[in-house]
Design an enzyme around this catalytic site. Structure first.
Site, PDB file in Angstrom:
ATOM      1  N   GLU A 842     -62.385 -16.437  14.342  1.00  0.00           N
ATOM      2  CA  GLU A 842     -63.287 -16.872  13.271  1.00  0.00           C
ATOM      3  C   GLU A 842     -62.959 -16.150  11.967  1.00  0.00           C
ATOM      4  OE1 GLU A 842     -67.427 -16.980  14.360  1.00  0.00           O
ATOM      5  OE2 GLU A 842     -68.080 -16.910  12.287  1.00  0.00           O
ATOM      6  N   ARG A 920     -78.428 -11.133  15.019  1.00  0.00           N
ATOM      7  CA  ARG A 920     -78.687 -12.075  16.112  1.00  0.00           C
ATOM      8  C   ARG A 920     -79.158 -11.317  17.361  1.00  0.00           C
ATOM      9  NH1 ARG A 920     -77.975 -17.537  17.805  1.00  0.00           N
ATOM     10  NH2 ARG A 920     -77.240 -18.220  15.762  1.00  0.00           N
ATOM     11  N   GLU A1308     -72.611 -21.474  23.387  1.00  0.00           N
ATOM     12  CA  GLU A1308     -72.953 -20.079  23.643  1.00  0.00           C
ATOM     13  C   GLU A1308     -74.094 -19.866  24.646  1.00  0.00           C
ATOM     14  OE1 GLU A1308     -73.205 -19.757  19.325  1.00  0.00           O
ATOM     15  OE2 GLU A1308     -72.237 -17.815  19.509  1.00  0.00           O
TER      16      GLU A1308
END
Ligand SMILES: Cc1cc2nc3c(=O)[nH]c(=O)nc-3n(C[C@H](O)[C@H](O)[C@H](O)COP(=O)(O)OP(=O)(O)OC[C@H]3O[C@@H](n4cnc5c(N)ncnc54)[C@H](O)[C@@H]3O)c2cc1C
Ligand code: FES
Ligand code: FES
Length: 1372
Positions: A842, A920, A1308
């Protein structure tokens, strides 16, 4: 033309072929001289141009490079076929052979082979990078089998192939149709015998009829109760062009090779390398006399690693595989003689034969070898690795040497003059990789005597991963007993361990102790005491795990004692010296074939949405035609780049000397910070990194510069020759050290609050308060395709283009434009597909491309950079390790009232995405539990390791694992089950989370209850308890774990997506969108959306690639939300085009979409549209700590049952049931694939994969280095780790109103569910601890490796080495 032989040799040997040749896929190729340095893989990919065979690791550990080799065996008078790793095979080792690569098996134009067809149709390929390797392993098995193989043989043949995406189940299912269950399936007759309505069930391998049921059920397919629901297929393929059956065109063995006589070879390679292939012992001895320091080669599985990874420089190699005297296999009256060049797979065959033919008592040692070889490397390695190679390497962890020593083997040694001597194996090993061979001697053969009545030999091995892994400790133990009346007396013994010293080590004092003693309990107790002192491992011994290794030596001996006693009991029918509850301790592990079910509804929207279509690239992937970045041919004048990397974790650069690099052949240029045309400062979120380190380095592996040269090897060599002088500075490597030193990244302290935690603790509402710490281990992405980019300039350097293996082409575009000082509009990045990313590509792939862009731009020449596996792992970052400190208050009933949590993540040496990952984790720190008072503080730690980054789950799993740790602890405190505590605290519809978001359409209760029903939890509990009460040394455990995963990027601006749709006049549609296909099936789902939108077949829609010049400013493909976002953007574009077509469509009744499109074209209607989507109703304010960061949540739950061996820490998952709410799935087959893949990847994180850094916890590793930087030392799950029963189901009847076509995101959310296996392991450990009265809570860190499992099972074999509070070291 190959230079083969000196004239003298021709005279000696007589007639033979004069040129070196090789057949590749039926095509004859002459092998020129000068290529001795090449591997077969390099030859195939770089010289022949066959790129279907992939380079995954270059060290024999992943199987991506598997090819089949065939040769004619003169002795057996038949062709032999076997799978090998092309990455380790020296090119000249296959001279005179036929190599078949995936391209030779079948292709999309000429027709797929049945194996390819089967794998494609059963969803067995996702990113497809591992796929050619799997095809070739299976192909070689079928070609080498006289009869259809058994299911066990199929699973065994795949042991050397890794897949990071699929979870293996669909691969096994695809291949199972070729198993013995239906002998005729592989033949032509089978296809004819199958009736039209029949198909082959992958699970049973038998024809069955569930497809017709499925299809007739109004497009609904719901199969429960162990049945399998997938697209069905027949395992026979045909060419759509010619209509011919595949089996008509299997490549035959080239007739020339049948008739050809081999010749000795004398060839050369780069840097003066000499390569000999003698065909007679005499010739070999002459060569050895001439070159005493020569390396003998058979499988090259050791020498290859030494030369390539350990950079050892050998100048002369002698390939001895074809020397007949070294290939002897003679069964004699007193034992068996085995030539040193006999390959391990041949050895297994001969052992199987003698075991079947001879008296059982004679072959006990052979059985021990067979068992040990079962867990020795993968099939490809065993097919080439030799007995002599293993012995002479004298590795301290050789699996076979302890057995040769224990089994009284003798080695026959021959010197250059032909004199022979014999030495007992026990005396052969002298020190670390040092053996009793002088410079003029070779090992010729091994003699293994038959065992005698009452002589027992047993093998032991404990590794990180059971399959294809080197041992942590292994052993060969033997006793020879004499019957004296009722009793047995030890007359001889050998106890030899590997992995405890620099060489395979005999426990001589223990042996002396045993001799003359009666075989009874007293002997056991005495021997264990002696053994403890006999085998001493230094505290700082390389490899670490000292306490574990010590306890294994005792455990193995105890197991041996039980096994021998059991054998004696067997011989004396009435005796029962081994209690029943001990017997499972001596049983060898045998796993049943994997079975699984996939249970889902199909809800179609239009022509394609909802249908379980196969991945659109699958047919290209199974044939090796699917192209990846490194498969791109380097344009003319192209160069290869390699990075100059820091060797210190923290230091000031004093000087750089690049003269060594510059003087090397092939060198073209070297670039450091002063060469950068644009800005050296880069970073994913803030620019806190440098492209090339200017003054300081802050981790090992930081890029200091880049070298370009004519070949990859020359570039790497030149990079290694750059000498950097450093002034070392103190380094921080662990979170705890960062906390102590207050080493945090700036502006990263975050808080979340709900209720009043302090008040709650003070108020006395909490009956109990617990406090604890959780260490959460990191994880390497281990995408099978390493990072790669090809970069070139256009228009005299005015534009820069690149093809990159990335999840974020836009980031590459941005970095390259930034460092080159070019506008973004002049830089284009394209990505067709990537071989797995999982978050690792990423942000951490962009700096690699940017580094290579500097020489490309400055030299105006194309540059390719492809990282070696070890470099990739060392420099590109991992999943963050976390440290959590909790204080939790709860009632006696189990209701949680307050949570006070501090969490820290290890960011490494830059911010990258670490703050978002921390956030997160904070968002997911409630998992699914209603907690009235919450306070969470998070901090991002700066350390001197390479910057950690996104990885599937993005911090969510770490946050939830911390939660489940304290939930489990509450259960222990209250003497309730963790499942009960979970249920008491469940959130539900309308629950307000600690960051203010309210749950809507919450399906937690539904998934949980359905799971509970399907796994029959109470019954499973009873059965496990029963098993545990009857087994002292094996324990089972179960667990059920829920999850709730928030969908959206938590940074609002990233939740935008663009798409471009073109409709052509033939009615076909080209879709481009900003998402990258990395195996997750994104392009397939998005194409389904477009097909349904236009009401056309899926085959009319094509997605070619992702490109920054088509879709600007795309967010990285991440956060599971890509199909939601790009599906919606594409739908938007399609709707625009449809609206424009509508007036024309209304006027005529068109018979096809092509007619309509043509009519629109004639009417001058724009048939191209740009679509755009922004995720609505999201946003979070960090100032107030409140908002709606997520569009919706994906709910799921999993049940797992495991069994552990408490003496060794070995474990396996017996059952895993996973259920997820995915709304109305866009493609349930792809979603099931995501769930299975995520679960197995999660299993790796919780139970197998351990990153070991050179930090204070691992002093034997140089500071800051990653020790686990390849498949040899870092173990991802293999096929052997898949649960025996693996059931996946999707919740039915709950459409999601918040995403496209009522679907939900999947990538995920299932990852965390593997923690069910982790807590099941903990449950099993708790049961063994309870048996010795230890009922207290205990910590277990992830990964729950054999070391952690075993050391938590406190007993008399751990007691001498550790206290009850012992916690194995973990790099966190
Ligand atoms: C992926 C992988 C997995 C592995 N797994 C295991 C495992 O589970 N257990 C284990 O024990 N090992 C393992 N190994 C190590 C290795 O495969 C074995 O040691 C193998 O048997 C070596 O045989 P070879 O023919 O490939 O050796 P080569 O590399 O060809 O040779 C090895 C050494 O032996 C010497 N040699 C070979 N023949 C003779 C001879 N006749 N006389 C004198 N010297 C000789 C050579 O000079 C050389 O130094 C693994 C290796 C890899 C790459
Ligand atoms: S590339 Fe050969 S085994 Fe991995
Ligand atoms: S499909 Fe196997 S690694 Fe991706």
């Amino acid at each position: 033309m190959g230079s083969l032989k000196t004239d003298e040799e021709v005279d000696q040997i007589g007639e033979g072929s004069k040129e070196a040749i090789l057949y590749v896929n039926g095509v004859r190729r002459v092998l020129p001289d000068g290529l001795a340095h090449l591997t077969l893989l390099e030859y195939l990919r770089e010289i022949v141009g066959l790129t279907g065979t992939k380079l995954g690791c270059g060290e024999g550990g992943c199987g991506a490079c598997t090819v089949m080799v065939s040769y004619y065996d003169e002795k057996l008078k038949k062709c032999l076929h076997y799978a090998i790793n092309a990455c380790l095979a020296p090119l000249y080792s296959v001279e005179g052979m036929h190599v078949i690569t995936v391209e030779g098996v079948g292709n999309s134009k000429g027709g797929l082979h049945p194996i390819q067809e089967s794998l494609a149709r059963s969803h067995g390929s996702q990113c497809g990078f591992c796929t050619p390797g799997f095809i070739m392993s299976m192909y070689a098995l079928l070609r080498s089998s006289q009869t259809p193989p058994s299911e066990e043989q199929i699973e065994e043949c795949l042991a050397g192939n890794l897949c990071r995406c699929t979870g293996y189940r669909p691969i096994v299912d695809a291949f199972r149709v070729f198993a013995k269950t239906d002998d005729m399936l592989y033949t032509e007759a089978s296809s004819l015998s199958l009736q039209e309505h029949e198909f082959v069930c992958p699970s049973t391998g038998k024809p069955c009829s569930c497809r017709s049921k499925t299809e007739s059920n109004n497009n609904k397919c719901s199969l429960g109760q162990g049945t399998v629901c997938m697209e069905r297929f027949r395992p026979v393929s045909y060419s759509e062009i010619e209509g011919s059956k595949y089996t008509d065109k299997e490549l035959i063995f080239p007739p020339e090779l049948l008739l050809r006589k081999s010749s000795p070879l004398n060839l050369s390679g780069f840097g003066g390398l000499r390569w000999f292939r003698p065909l007679r012992l005499q010739h070999l001895l002459e060569l050895k006399a001439k070159y005493p320091d020569v390396k003998l080669l058979v499988g090259n599985s050791e020498v290859g690693i030494e030369m390539r990874l350990k950079r050892m420089d050998y100048r002369v190699l002698i390939f001895v595989m074809h020397v007949p005297e070294l290939n002897a296999l003679n069964v004699k009256d007193d034992g068996i003689e085995i030539g040193a060049a006999v390959r391990l797979s041949e050895l297994m065959k001969v052992f199987r034969r003698v075991i079947a033919e001879r008296a059982a008592h004679e072959t006990i040692a052979c059985k021990a070898f067979l068992e040990q070889l079962k867990w020795f490397a993968g099939t490809q390695i065993k097919n080439v690795a030799s007995v002599g190679g293993n012995i002479c390497t004298a590795s301290p962890i050789s699996d076979l040497n302890p057995l040769w020593m224990a089994a009284r083997a003798e080695f026959q040694i021959t010197d250059c003059k032909g004199n022979t001597r014999t030495t007992p194996a026990e005396n052969f090993f002298l020190g670390y990789r040092k053996v009793d061979l002088s410079r003029n001697e070779i090992l010729q053969s091994i003699f293994l005597p038959w065992t005698r009545p009452f002589e027992f030999v047993k093998e032991f091995k404990q590794a990180h991963r059971r399959e294809d892994d080197i041992a942590i400790v292994n052993a060969g133990i033997r006793v020879f007993l004499e019957q004296r009346g009722e009793n047995q007396v030890v007359t001889d013994a050998s106890i030899v361990y590997g992995g405890v010293a620099p060489l395979s080590l005999s426990a001589r004092t223990t042996k002396e102790f045993l001799i003359g003693k009666l075989w009874n309990q007293e002997l056991l107790e005495g021997a264990l005491k002696v053994l403890q002192k006999d085998i001493l491992i230094k505290d700082d011994a390389p490899g670490g795990m000292v306490e574990f290794r010590k306890s294994l030596t005792l455990s193995f001996f105890f197991k041996f004692f039980l096994w021998v006693s059991h054998q004696i009991d067997g011989a004396q029918c009435n005796k029962k010296s081994v209690p029943l509850s001990y017997q499972s301790a001596v049983e060898s592990f045998h796993r049943p074939p994997v079975i699984g079910s996939q249970d889902y509804d199909i809800t179609r929207h239009g022509t394609a949405v909802g249908s379980p279509e196969v991945h659109l690239s699958s047919r290209l992937q199974v044939t090796g035609e699917a192209a990846y970045a490194d498969d791109t041919p380097l344009p003319p004048n192209g160069l290869h780049a390699a990075l100059v990397l820091s060797k210190k974790p923290h230091a000031r650069i004093l000087s750089i000397d690049d003269s060594g690099a510059k003087s090397l052949p092939g060198f073209v240029g070297i670039y450091f910070t002063d060469s950068i045309p644009g800005d050296n400062k880069i970073g994913a979120v803030i620019a806190d990194e440098e492209l090339f380190a200017s003054e300081y380095v802050t981790c090992v592996g930081q890029v200091i510069g880049v070298v370009v040269a004519d070949t990859h090897e020359n570039a790497k060599l030149a990079a290694r020759k750059v000498h950097v002088e450093y002034e070392e500075l103190p380094a921080i490597l662990l979170i705890q050290d960062a906390i102590n030193a207050k080493s945090f990244l700036p502006n990263t302290e975050k808080w979340m609050r709900k209720g009043d935690v302090d008040l709650c603790f003070q108020s006395g509402q909490c009956d109990k308060v617990i406090e604890g710490e959780v260490h959460v281990g990191g994880q390497e992405h281990f995408y099978l395709e390493p990072n790669s980019s090809v970069i070139w300039t256009m228009d005299g350097g005015n534009e820069v283009h690149m093809i990159s293996s990335t999840q974020a082409p836009q980031k590459h575009q941005k970095y390259v434009s930034h460092v080159l000082g070019l506008p973004m509009s002049k830089v284009v990045c394209k990505t067709k597909r990537i071989g797995g990313g999982f978050g690792g590509k990423e942000t951490r792939s962009a700096f690699i491309a940017a580094a290579a862009s500097v020489p490309s731009y400055l030299l105006n020449r194309p540059v390719k950079i492809t990282l070696d596996r070890d470099t990739d792992m060392m420099i590109s970052g991992q999943r963050h390790s976390f440290f959590g400190k909790y204080k939790v208050g709860f009632t006696n009933g189990g209701k949680v009232l307050a949570l006070d949590l501090e969490i820290y993540n290890n960011a490494g040496n830059s911010l990258d995405l670490s703050l978002a990952v921390l956030e997160r984790a904070m968002f997911h720190s409630d998992n699914v539990y209603e907690i009235p008072n919450v306070r969470i503080m998070g901090r991002v730690c700066f350390t001197n390791i390479p910057s950690n980054t996104a990885f599937r789950g993005f911090g969510g799993p770490q946050g939830m694992l911390i939660t489940e740790n304290w939930i489990q602890r509450i259960a222990v405190e209250l003497k309730k089950s963790p499942e009960e505590i979970r249920e008491i605290n469940f959130q539900g519809e309308g629950s307000v989370l600690h960051y203010g978001q309210q749950l809507q359409h919450c399906t937690l209760a539904q998934v949980w209850n359905e799971l509970k029903l399907s796994c029959e939890f109470s019954k499973a509990r009873e059965e496990v308890d029963q098993f545990n009460s009857h087994n002292r040394w094996k324990k089972r455990g179960i667990s059920m774990v829920p999850t709730k995963f928030g969908i959206s990027f938590t940074l609002k601006l990233m939740n935008q997506a663009g798409a471009l749709v073109h409709v052509y006049t033939d009615g076909t549609v080209l879709v481009t969108h900003g998402g990258v296909e990395m195996g997750q099936g994104l392009h397939t789902k998005v194409a389904q959306v477009a097909a349904s939108a236009f009401n056309i077949p899926l085959s009319s829609v094509f997605i070619s690639e992702t490109s920054t010049d088509k879709i600007p400013n795309a967010s990285p493909t991440a956060a599971s939300a890509s199909s939601d976002m790009y599906g919606a953007a594409v739908l938007d574009a399609c709707e625009q085009i449809k609206a424009r077509m509508e007036p024309i469509a209304a006027k005529h009744n068109f018979s096809s979409f092509a007619e309509l499109a043509s009519a629109c074209y004639v009417a001058r209607i724009d048939l191209s549209a740009h679509g755009f989507y922004i995720t609505p109703d999201i946003g979070f304010d960090w100032v107030t700590g409140k908002g709606n960061p997520f569009r919706y949540f994906t709910y799921g739950a999993a049940f797992a049952e495991v069994e552990i061996d408490t003496l060794t820490g070995d474990f396996h998952t017996r059952v895993a049931n996973v259920i997820l709410d995915l709304g109305h799935s866009l493609n349930p087959a792809i979603d099931v694939g995501q769930i299975e893949g995520a679960f197995i990847q999660g299993l790796g994180w919780v139970a197998l994969e351990e990153l070991k850094w050179g930090d204070p916890a691992h002093k034997w590793i140089p500071p800051g280095y990653l020790y686990t930087c390849g498949p040899g030392s870092y173990k991802i799950p293999s096929l052997n780790d898949v649960p025996f029963k693996f059931n996946v189901s999707l919740l039915k009847g709950h459409p999601n109103v918040k995403a496209i076509h009522s679907s939900k995101a999947v990538g995920e959310p299932p990852f965390f569910l593997a923690s069910a296996a982790f807590f099941a392991i903990k449950d099993a450990i708790a049961s063994v601890r309870a048996e010795v009265g230890n009922n207290d809570w205990f910590p277990l860190d992830n990964p729950a490796t054999p070391e952690r499992i075993r050391m938590a099972c406190l007993d008399q074999f751990t007691e001498p080495f550790i206290g009850a509070s012992f916690r194995p070291k973990l790099s966190v």
